[in-house]
Design a protein around this motif. Structure first.
Motif, PDB file in Angstrom:
ATOM      1  N   GLN A  14       0.755  -1.216   0.002  1.00  0.00           N
ATOM      2  CA  GLN A  14      -0.072  -0.060   0.072  1.00  0.00           C
ATOM      3  C   GLN A  14       0.897   1.201  -0.028  1.00  0.00           C
ATOM      4  OE1 GLN A  14      -2.613   0.538   3.296  1.00  0.00           O
ATOM      5  NE2 GLN A  14      -3.941   1.825   2.366  1.00  0.00           N
ATOM      6  N   TYR A  17       2.472   1.779  -3.521  1.00  0.00           N
ATOM      7  CA  TYR A  17       1.604   2.135  -4.393  1.00  0.00           C
ATOM      8  C   TYR A  17       1.294   3.518  -4.277  1.00  0.00           C
ATOM      9  CZ  TYR A  17      -2.786   2.499  -6.870  1.00  0.00           C
ATOM     10  OH  TYR A  17      -4.002   2.995  -7.833  1.00  0.00           O
ATOM     11  N   THR A  21       1.942   6.453  -7.086  1.00  0.00           N
ATOM     12  CA  THR A  21       1.101   7.234  -7.429  1.00  0.00           C
ATOM     13  C   THR A  21       1.261   8.724  -7.392  1.00  0.00           C
ATOM     14  OG1 THR A  21      -0.640   5.791  -6.968  1.00  0.00           O
ATOM     15  CG2 THR A  21      -1.354   7.932  -7.283  1.00  0.00           C
ATOM     16  N   PHE A  69       7.659  -2.045  -3.725  1.00  0.00           N
ATOM     17  CA  PHE A  69       6.468  -2.824  -4.135  1.00  0.00           C
ATOM     18  C   PHE A  69       6.877  -4.528  -4.308  1.00  0.00           C
ATOM     19  CE2 PHE A  69       3.146  -4.541  -6.617  1.00  0.00           C
ATOM     20  CZ  PHE A  69       1.867  -3.902  -6.109  1.00  0.00           C
TER      21      PHE A  69
END
Length: 91
Positions: A14, A17, A21, A69
């Protein structure tokens, strides 16, 4: 122990990510102009001409988050394998 490993792995996924982003948004907005076609500041104009330090930083951050990740996905995968092994032993 294994559930904590899953939690750490999913938390890492999370976080990575969200970081990817944010970096992608920074990269995409690096060379944007306002509605009148004017950049917001002289710093942005100079950065656009020379290749921005902000864009470079965002690209580096994107790559770091990609590695985070991948590492977090491996943690989740290993925890899944451990659960499978435990089930095989007890079955």
């Amino acid at each position: 122990m294994i559930s904590a490993t899953f939690s750490y792995g999913f938390s890492g996924l999370q976080t990575a990510y969200q970081g990817m982003t944010r970096s992608a948004q920074d990269i995409a907005s690096a060379n944007t102009v306002d509605a009148a076609g004017v950049r917001d500041s002289a710093t942005e104009i100079n950065a656009g001409l020379t290749g921005t330090a902000d864009t470079n930083t965002a690209l580096i951050s994107l790559k770091q988050n990609l590695h985070l990740f991948d590492a977090s996905a491996r943690v989740v995968s290993i925890a899944d394998q451990q659960i499978g092994s435990l089930l095989d032993i007890t079955a």
